[in-house]
Design an enzyme around this catalytic site. Sequence first.
Site, PDB file in Angstrom:
ATOM      1  CE  LYS A 179      -1.677   2.675   3.140  1.00  0.00           C
ATOM      2  NZ  LYS A 179      -1.628   4.037   2.496  1.00  0.00           N
ATOM      3  N   GLY A 210      -5.037   3.402  -0.958  1.00  0.00           N
ATOM      4  CA  GLY A 210      -5.978   3.925   0.035  1.00  0.00           C
ATOM      5  C   GLY A 210      -5.264   4.521   1.228  1.00  0.00           C
ATOM      6  CB  THR A 211      -6.590   6.305   4.181  1.00  0.00           C
ATOM      7  OG1 THR A 211      -7.554   5.354   4.662  1.00  0.00           O
ATOM      8  CG2 THR A 211      -7.272   7.326   3.285  1.00  0.00           C
ATOM      9  N   GLY A 212      -4.081   5.046   5.310  1.00  0.00           N
ATOM     10  CA  GLY A 212      -3.508   4.202   6.353  1.00  0.00           C
ATOM     11  C   GLY A 212      -4.578   3.689   7.301  1.00  0.00           C
ATOM     12  N   GLY A 216      -4.436   0.492   5.164  1.00  0.00           N
ATOM     13  CA  GLY A 216      -3.252   0.104   5.933  1.00  0.00           C
ATOM     14  C   GLY A 216      -3.625  -0.754   7.118  1.00  0.00           C
ATOM     15  CD  GLU A 254      13.473   4.788   7.656  1.00  0.00           C
ATOM     16  OE1 GLU A 254      13.652   5.646   8.544  1.00  0.00           O
ATOM     17  OE2 GLU A 254      13.211   5.070   6.491  1.00  0.00           O
ATOM     18  CB  CYS A 288      13.266   9.762   7.442  1.00  0.00           C
ATOM     19  SG  CYS A 288      13.996   8.550   6.345  1.00  0.00           S
ATOM     20  CD  GLU A 392      10.543  13.191  10.822  1.00  0.00           C
ATOM     21  OE1 GLU A 392      11.509  12.768  10.179  1.00  0.00           O
ATOM     22  OE2 GLU A 392       9.518  12.524  11.037  1.00  0.00           O
TER      23      GLU A 392
END
Length: 488
Positions: A179, A210-212, A216, A254, A288, A392
Amino acid sequence: TMSSSKTLLVLENFIAGRFVPCSSYIDSYNPSTGDVYCRVPDSGKEEVEAAVRAAKDAFPIWSSKSPWERSQILNKLADLIEQDLEAFAQAESKDQGKTIAFARTVDIPRAVYNLRFFASSVLHRTAECAAAAAGGCLHYTSRTPVGVAGLISPWNLPLYLLTWKIAPAIACGNTVVAKPSEMTSVTAWMMCKLFEKAGMPHGVVNVVFGTGSKAGEAIVCHPDVPLISFTGSTLTAQRITEKSAPHCKKLSLELGGKNPALIFDDADLSQCVPATVRSSFANQGEICLCTSRIFVQKGIYNEFLKRFVAETKKWKVGNPSDPTVNVGALISKEHLEKVRNYVKKAQAEGAKILCGEGVDSLTLSAGNQKGYFMLPTVITEIKDESCCMQEEIFGPVTCVVAFDTEEEAIERANGVKYGLAATVWSSNVSRVHRVAQRLQSGLVWTNCWLVRDLNLPFGGMKASGVGREGAKDSYEFFTEVKTITIKH
């Protein structure tokens, strides 16, 4: 209006070797114009169920193929993407907002290299063997694929990070339900069109868009997906860990970084300054591994700052398809707002903004007025406790502060919850090794940034993740080891 909706690109899920329409869709925006330009399937349990079934059905045949056979298919896919490099680069730049130059030189070549690298590395694996004299036994280990791999990739380096997961997963004999981010799904969908030609058997790689929170989550919670590889935010990773715990899944996570640069008095500023500007603002700061806290030793602080700001101001912001542009658009309106708010908070705390957001004016061409652009921003005179130094930001914003001693620099560099990457600038070899040993960081670069060898472990400490990926590490993650003992 109806007329404009006709020109929208409409993506479809790729399940069991064919494209399947979805019952509902999400809008995806072109970040450089602010317009909707693509419709992405809003998949959920049902679509994921079909994809997992297809992957399970394909597993017995795929896992019994020799590494050589699998490797040929990966190499063929790499060739096909490479032949289409320009189209992929254009699509990535338009979909993500990154500059065409970055997509051409970094994203797509690296996606091709990921496929070739794992196609090769999987051929050079041997099992361990031990003979025990007492009891006359022979022991050996064997590694077998895990099964269906759930792969969830982010929006900052879309095809680059998706192939970095797909390549080792299928090279090792697993089948995949992937995904990509709903904000950057186009290059994944384009790659699916090449699978047939590459000779990929149906069901080996299934891509569900699609979305998380919907697609997801359905992958993470599926009892027949024993392994999840995820790149994204620490917050989402916590949810993945909770949801997958009842199933005892294998996880590779990660996550974010708040990466320090430690610049000592004896650094070579002619190299250090341009490299640190790049490590702060490359890909709009949406990597990242980007540097967001720059610690400079007092002796060269003023000189560094002067040169750093001058170099930053040379970076051109604007239409990503202009090959002379260094900074494209940020991924979304919401993300731009979030990044700007960090700068506002810093200002409210009394920090100094030396260039960029709120200080310099940004001129954009007519077609890009509504795009999500922001100037590279340098903040100074800010406290280590500030949210801009702790959280972050993931945008073109970096903070520069002074330090006295090596000891102090290490302590402050380690004083965040993250531990992904760090850079050290010094011409003193023993200092470099000493400092590298003590930084709580999965990767330490000295006098350079983002020099990657895929053979070596990649990943973070603390809130920056769990597990490592790389030739050996990815192989270990995407297989299960078994010890076999034979008495003779």
